[in-house]
Enzyme design. Structure first.
Site, PDB file in Angstrom:
ATOM      1  N   GLU A 145      37.985  36.975  36.211  1.00  0.00           N
ATOM      2  CA  GLU A 145      38.931  36.684  35.826  1.00  0.00           C
ATOM      3  C   GLU A 145      38.455  34.924  36.091  1.00  0.00           C
ATOM      4  O   GLU A 145      38.409  33.420  35.365  1.00  0.00           O
ATOM      5  CB  GLU A 145      40.309  37.077  35.973  1.00  0.00           C
ATOM      6  CG  GLU A 145      41.747  35.709  36.066  1.00  0.00           C
ATOM      7  CD  GLU A 145      42.829  36.316  36.404  1.00  0.00           C
ATOM      8  OE1 GLU A 145      42.593  37.248  37.305  1.00  0.00           O
ATOM      9  OE2 GLU A 145      43.769  35.417  36.580  1.00  0.00           O
ATOM     10  N   GLU A 147      44.327  43.088  30.389  1.00  0.00           N
ATOM     11  CA  GLU A 147      44.579  42.252  31.250  1.00  0.00           C
ATOM     12  C   GLU A 147      42.968  41.417  31.790  1.00  0.00           C
ATOM     13  O   GLU A 147      42.837  42.574  32.986  1.00  0.00           O
ATOM     14  CB  GLU A 147      46.055  42.699  31.825  1.00  0.00           C
ATOM     15  CG  GLU A 147      46.049  41.369  32.525  1.00  0.00           C
ATOM     16  CD  GLU A 147      48.038  41.218  32.450  1.00  0.00           C
ATOM     17  OE1 GLU A 147      49.037  41.566  32.299  1.00  0.00           O
ATOM     18  OE2 GLU A 147      48.474  40.036  33.577  1.00  0.00           O
ATOM     19  N   ARG A 148      43.164  40.832  31.546  1.00  0.00           N
ATOM     20  CA  ARG A 148      41.740  39.904  32.447  1.00  0.00           C
ATOM     21  C   ARG A 148      40.818  41.077  32.044  1.00  0.00           C
ATOM     22  O   ARG A 148      39.990  40.805  33.165  1.00  0.00           O
ATOM     23  CB  ARG A 148      42.189  40.202  33.863  1.00  0.00           C
ATOM     24  CG  ARG A 148      43.140  39.216  33.950  1.00  0.00           C
ATOM     25  CD  ARG A 148      43.569  37.604  33.302  1.00  0.00           C
ATOM     26  NE  ARG A 148      44.811  37.376  33.479  1.00  0.00           N
ATOM     27  CZ  ARG A 148      45.073  35.547  33.240  1.00  0.00           C
ATOM     28  NH1 ARG A 148      44.938  35.770  31.728  1.00  0.00           N
ATOM     29  NH2 ARG A 148      46.397  34.958  33.802  1.00  0.00           N
ATOM     30  N   ARG A 206      52.223  28.747  48.808  1.00  0.00           N
ATOM     31  CA  ARG A 206      52.134  29.836  48.096  1.00  0.00           C
ATOM     32  C   ARG A 206      51.155  30.953  48.766  1.00  0.00           C
ATOM     33  O   ARG A 206      50.989  31.965  48.469  1.00  0.00           O
ATOM     34  CB  ARG A 206      51.261  29.936  46.854  1.00  0.00           C
ATOM     35  CG  ARG A 206      50.967  31.135  45.751  1.00  0.00           C
ATOM     36  CD  ARG A 206      50.928  31.119  44.510  1.00  0.00           C
ATOM     37  NE  ARG A 206      49.740  32.341  44.397  1.00  0.00           N
ATOM     38  CZ  ARG A 206      49.621  32.528  43.259  1.00  0.00           C
ATOM     39  NH1 ARG A 206      49.458  31.009  41.751  1.00  0.00           N
ATOM     40  NH2 ARG A 206      48.949  33.501  42.866  1.00  0.00           N
ATOM     41  N   GLU A 224      41.656  44.304  47.793  1.00  0.00           N
ATOM     42  CA  GLU A 224      42.153  44.925  46.533  1.00  0.00           C
ATOM     43  C   GLU A 224      40.700  43.591  46.597  1.00  0.00           C
ATOM     44  O   GLU A 224      41.263  42.347  46.564  1.00  0.00           O
ATOM     45  CB  GLU A 224      43.511  43.926  46.723  1.00  0.00           C
ATOM     46  CG  GLU A 224      43.495  44.576  44.455  1.00  0.00           C
ATOM     47  CD  GLU A 224      44.884  44.160  43.860  1.00  0.00           C
ATOM     48  OE1 GLU A 224      45.355  44.615  43.712  1.00  0.00           O
ATOM     49  OE2 GLU A 224      44.854  43.597  43.225  1.00  0.00           O
ATOM     50  N   ASP A 241      44.273  34.232  44.792  1.00  0.00           N
ATOM     51  CA  ASP A 241      44.272  34.762  43.908  1.00  0.00           C
ATOM     52  C   ASP A 241      43.376  34.427  43.720  1.00  0.00           C
ATOM     53  O   ASP A 241      42.562  34.704  42.221  1.00  0.00           O
ATOM     54  CB  ASP A 241      44.976  34.659  43.068  1.00  0.00           C
ATOM     55  CG  ASP A 241      45.816  35.730  41.437  1.00  0.00           C
ATOM     56  OD1 ASP A 241      44.676  36.358  41.772  1.00  0.00           O
ATOM     57  OD2 ASP A 241      46.057  35.393  40.822  1.00  0.00           O
ATOM     58  N   LYS A 271      53.537  46.883  41.862  1.00  0.00           N
ATOM     59  CA  LYS A 271      53.858  45.338  42.180  1.00  0.00           C
ATOM     60  C   LYS A 271      55.438  45.459  41.944  1.00  0.00           C
ATOM     61  O   LYS A 271      55.728  45.561  40.527  1.00  0.00           O
ATOM     62  CB  LYS A 271      52.986  44.985  40.565  1.00  0.00           C
ATOM     63  CG  LYS A 271      52.983  43.197  40.424  1.00  0.00           C
ATOM     64  CD  LYS A 271      52.200  43.093  39.694  1.00  0.00           C
ATOM     65  CE  LYS A 271      52.338  41.283  38.556  1.00  0.00           C
ATOM     66  NZ  LYS A 271      51.211  40.971  38.204  1.00  0.00           N
ATOM     67  N   HIS A 324      41.627  27.246  42.168  1.00  0.00           N
ATOM     68  CA  HIS A 324      42.799  27.019  41.155  1.00  0.00           C
ATOM     69  C   HIS A 324      42.730  25.688  40.958  1.00  0.00           C
ATOM     70  O   HIS A 324      43.676  25.226  40.391  1.00  0.00           O
ATOM     71  CB  HIS A 324      43.755  27.876  42.183  1.00  0.00           C
ATOM     72  CG  HIS A 324      44.445  28.149  41.062  1.00  0.00           C
ATOM     73  ND1 HIS A 324      44.324  28.361  39.546  1.00  0.00           N
ATOM     74  CD2 HIS A 324      45.507  29.630  41.258  1.00  0.00           C
ATOM     75  CE1 HIS A 324      45.038  29.572  39.018  1.00  0.00           C
ATOM     76  NE2 HIS A 324      45.271  30.419  39.810  1.00  0.00           N
ATOM     77  N   GLU A 335      55.687  38.444  39.735  1.00  0.00           N
ATOM     78  CA  GLU A 335      55.448  37.691  38.417  1.00  0.00           C
ATOM     79  C   GLU A 335      56.568  38.009  37.889  1.00  0.00           C
ATOM     80  O   GLU A 335      55.683  38.442  36.586  1.00  0.00           O
ATOM     81  CB  GLU A 335      54.164  37.398  38.518  1.00  0.00           C
ATOM     82  CG  GLU A 335      53.202  37.051  38.687  1.00  0.00           C
ATOM     83  CD  GLU A 335      51.920  36.648  39.082  1.00  0.00           C
ATOM     84  OE1 GLU A 335      50.870  35.393  39.068  1.00  0.00           O
ATOM     85  OE2 GLU A 335      51.040  37.314  37.808  1.00  0.00           O
TER      86      GLU A 335
HETATM   87  C1  BDP Z   1      46.468  37.840  38.545  1.00  0.00           C
HETATM   88  C2  BDP Z   1      46.136  37.674  36.982  1.00  0.00           C
HETATM   89  C3  BDP Z   1      46.881  38.737  35.907  1.00  0.00           C
HETATM   90  C4  BDP Z   1      47.907  39.542  37.148  1.00  0.00           C
HETATM   91  C5  BDP Z   1      48.039  39.359  38.437  1.00  0.00           C
HETATM   92  C6  BDP Z   1      48.032  39.968  39.401  1.00  0.00           C
HETATM   93  O1  BDP Z   1      46.516  36.648  36.451  1.00  0.00           O
HETATM   94  O2  BDP Z   1      46.524  38.634  35.297  1.00  0.00           O
HETATM   95  O3  BDP Z   1      48.664  39.733  36.317  1.00  0.00           O
HETATM   96  O4  BDP Z   1      47.165  38.583  38.872  1.00  0.00           O
HETATM   97  O5  BDP Z   1      47.061  40.457  40.403  1.00  0.00           O
HETATM   98  O6  BDP Z   1      45.071  37.227  39.339  1.00  0.00           O
HETATM   99  O7  BDP Z   1      49.236  41.257  39.500  1.00  0.00           O
END
Ligand code: BDP
Length: 690
Positions: free
Chosen positions: A367, A138-139, A310, A361, A339, A262, A509, A266
């Site tokens: 990304e 992912e990413r 947010r 983090e 983010d 996590k 963003h 999301e």
């Molecule tokens: C975002 C990303 C996504 C990650 C999420 C995360 O787009 O793919 O899963 O953060 O950090 O930046 O959980």
């Protein structure tokens, strides 16, 4: 004629005589045959590695004797070491290994060696891999996973072992001592026995390099793979399931580090699905891990499609829980409140949670910063973040000090970076992205090191002359002047350049829906949750632009500490780098340099494009110092980088111009694209990616 030919020959040698390199050796290219004698009365796999590294890389006095010594010393932290001319002393075997790498780096970069005690800033210096069990990342922009190939290919090959060894060595050389092997969007399958056995194989390879293995886990695992009817953290069966699972893991991996979670973010399951809090969930896992000294890293990256800004949500959810977490729970907080944007203010959780261990983090994979195409050195961005004054405990309470254990009483201190590593021969996709892996390690070890020093070290190690024929002092001098200095400056300017052509003055963003790569300030399809669309963030209208986070808006500023909050709240004292992050500002607002906001925005975008064009020039001039393979690949990417920067500028200025209704200052370059064309292009990309 002969003279001319000789000169030509010398030039050809100089320009092509640099051996082709595929970048796989990273910053660890140096080899040496200079003899050194290394003595140590203790034996261990880690000490063996330290001895071999010194023997294979020694560039000091021929025949020197070096003694490695384990000793108790109040000045030494767990992984710290004391360097002396003839010895490395440390408390642990890993400390000796770090000391060995430090000596070698100094020899290779020409830095002096004085007697010194060197301790790490953080105890835990972790990479987070967002690798899925099917091998995708992912990413990830550097090929498939180095750990996983699919659930039907769990057997471990000799190639795996080799690659993991190289990976471990690279990490150890910059002080990284922990790694999470899988994506935070964790598949419950990761906790099944065959997968754990592969994790054990990885852990066995990493261990001698001082690296502990961690896993990201799915909160619903007891239901999905355990056959239970619930994953409620207060349910005794669920608690017993986790205890049993943790025991199984420690039987396989006795020094297992713990879990990264996590939850309720999301779409991921979490304790709130059962009416419980993050603290209930984290503590339940912490109890299972406590007997083994394992830890839980619980992520604060949470937000809902609600009316609440947010940027405020993580703080709102976590602050009331301060003091409720077990000692072995660390709250992992992204550097900024949204983010991993090109520039964000620090998250207000840093320094505010005083009774809970909080760790930063960072995202090493880019990304939101041009992925593996743009050349962006991230150390300056992280340096800015770590040095940010939270004002939580008066002046000097920087984010670094709020997290390293020097201000708050905490058993653990940690920092994580989301890795940019994959199966690409050069590991990171872009050769310069290797510098970000390197920088993360160096800053995690020493949060006060400057970006300039990191760039200097990395360039010397990664591009420095290797071939002894070239190593005449004249060449070295030339290399320093004509390669090192300009290329270092390019690296140091690259982050600000990216902010300029992507999102200057606190914009954030405004990416296209297509993979967070190109510009998409317009993107807001019907029915899409607003906090996933750029207009939610830039708020452009006929009056002005920017997100009002003052008391008259979302009031996110109130989450910052008093003196800082008042500085941010006043449009005249808010740092201009964050102006549109915190304020909705009129197009005619006067900036400090006298320009109007609209004009300044145009200037910034224009400046960003010019900077990248300058990077192309710098790189082309560096050609004779770089092997053909790496030179051409970087040159190619810089061309695309320039085109992208132009696209960002034109897209954003032409789109915002619809609101400002003002001309782009005539002294600036005119757009090369038109808005309709860019909209069409973006739509096509979005369609293709669906
Ligand atoms: C975002 C990303 C996504 C990650 C999420 C995360 O787009 O793919 O899963 O953060 O950090 O930046 O959980």
């Amino acid at each position: 004629m002969i003279k001319l030919l000789t000169a030509l020959f010398a030039f050809v040698l100089l320009s092509t005589g640099v051996n082709a390199e595929d970048g796989h050796n990273l910053w660890l290219r140096a080899k040496s045959t200079i003899p050194v004698e290394v003595r140590c009365s203790k034996k261990s796999p880690t000490i063996n590695i330290a001895i071999n590294e010194l023997k294979n890389g020694w560039q000091g006095k021929a025949g020197q004797v070096i003694e490695l010594k384990i000793l108790k010393d109040k000045l030494l932290k767990e992984d710290g070491f004391r360097l002396r001319e003839n010895s490395i002393q440390a408390k642990t075997d890993a400390g000796l290994l770090y000391g060995a790498f430090e000596i070698l780096r100094r020899q290779q970069t020409g830095e002096s060696l004085t007697e010194e005690v060197i301790n790490p800033s953080y105890n835990l210096r972790l990479l987070n891999h967002w690798d899925n069990l099917d091998g995708s990342v992912e990413r990830g922009y550097a090929g498939r996973s180095i750990f996983w190939r699919g659930i039907d290919s769990l057997e471990v090959s000799a190639d795996d072992i080799n690659l993991w060894t190289e990976y471990a060595r690279a990490n150890a050389s910059v002080g990284i001592n922990a790694t999470v092997l899988n994506n935070v969007n964790a598949s419950p399958t990761v906790l099944t026995t065959p997968v754990l056995e592969r994790a054990k194989a990885v852990a066995d390879v990493l261990r001698p390099y001082g690296i502990k293995t961690y896993l990201a886990v799915n909160f619903a695992s007891p239901e999905v793979i355990g056959g239970l009817e619930t994953a409620d953290p207060l349910n005794p069966e669920v608690q017993a399931w986790w205890k049993e699972k943790v025991k199984e893991i420690y039987d396989l991996i006795p020094d297992f580090g713990g879990f990264l979670v996590k939850a309720n973010s999301e779409g991921q399951p979490g304790p709130q699905n059962f009416g419980r809090t993050h603290a209930d969930g984290a503590n339940m896992m912490a109890e299972a891990l406590e007997p083994y000294n394992g830890i839980v890293m619980w992520r604060a990256f949470v937000y809902d499609p609600s009316d609440e800004d947010r940027a405020k949500q993580a703080y709102n959810e976590f602050m009331p829980l301060d003091g409720q977490f077990h000692e072995n729970v660390i709250i992992q907080v992204k550097n900024g409140p949204i983010d991993f944007q090109p520039r964000e203010p620090f998250s207000p959780l840093f320094g505010a949670m005083k009774q809970t261990t909080v760790m930063p983090e960072l995202q090493v994979t880019m990304e939101y910063l041009g992925q593996s195409v743009h050349l962006v050195f991230l150390a300056p961005m992280w340096e800015e973040f770590l040095k940010s004054e939270t004002r939580q405990e008066g002046v000097g309470s920087t984010v670094a000090r709020c997290t390293d254990g020097s201000l708050f009483n905490q058993k653990y201190s940690a920092i994580a970076g989301v890795a940019n590593i994959g199966l690409d021969a050069n590991w990171c996709g872009h050769y310069f992205a290797q510098a970000n892996w390197y920088a993360f390690g160096r800053q995690a070890w020493n949060h006060s090191i400057t970006s300039a020093r990191i760039a200097d070290e990395w360039l010397k190690l990664t591009f420095g002359p290797q071939n002894s024929d070239e190593e005449t002092s004249a060449y070295d001098l030339e290399w320093n002047l004509s390669f090192l200095q300009p290329v270092k400056q390019m690296m140091l300017d690259s982050h600000e350049a990216t902010v300029n052509y992507m999102m200057p003055l606190g914009l954030h963003h405004i990416f296209s829906a297509h993979a967070h790569y190109g510009p998409g300030p317009w993107w807001a399809p019907d029915g899409m949750r607003p906090d996933w669309t750029p207009p939610y963030y830039h708020q452009a209208d006929s009056f002005g632009i920017g997100f009002d986070r003052t008391a008259s808006g979302s009031d996110a500023i109130s989450q910052y500490r008093g003196p800082l909050a008042s500085q941010l709240a006043d449009v005249n004292t808010c740092p201009e780098a964050f102006l549109l992050w915190f304020h909705h500002v009129s197009w005619d607002h006067k900036m400090k340099n006298g320009r109007t906001l609209w004009n300044e925005l145009c200037y910034r975008y224009d400046e960003g494009v010019k900077q990248v064009r300058e990077f192309q020039r710098i790189w082309d001039k560096a050609e004779r110092f770089v092997d053909a393979e790496r030179f051409a690949a970087i040159q190619y990417k810089l061309t695309k980088h320039s085109l992208d920067a132009q696209e960002w500028k034109d897209a954003c200025l032409l789109y915002f111009q619809q609101f400002s209704k003002q001309p782009i200052p005539y002294e600036l370059e005119r757009p090369l694209y038109n808005l309709d064309e860019l909209l069409e292009r973006d739509e096509q990309r979005v369609r293709q990616s669906e």
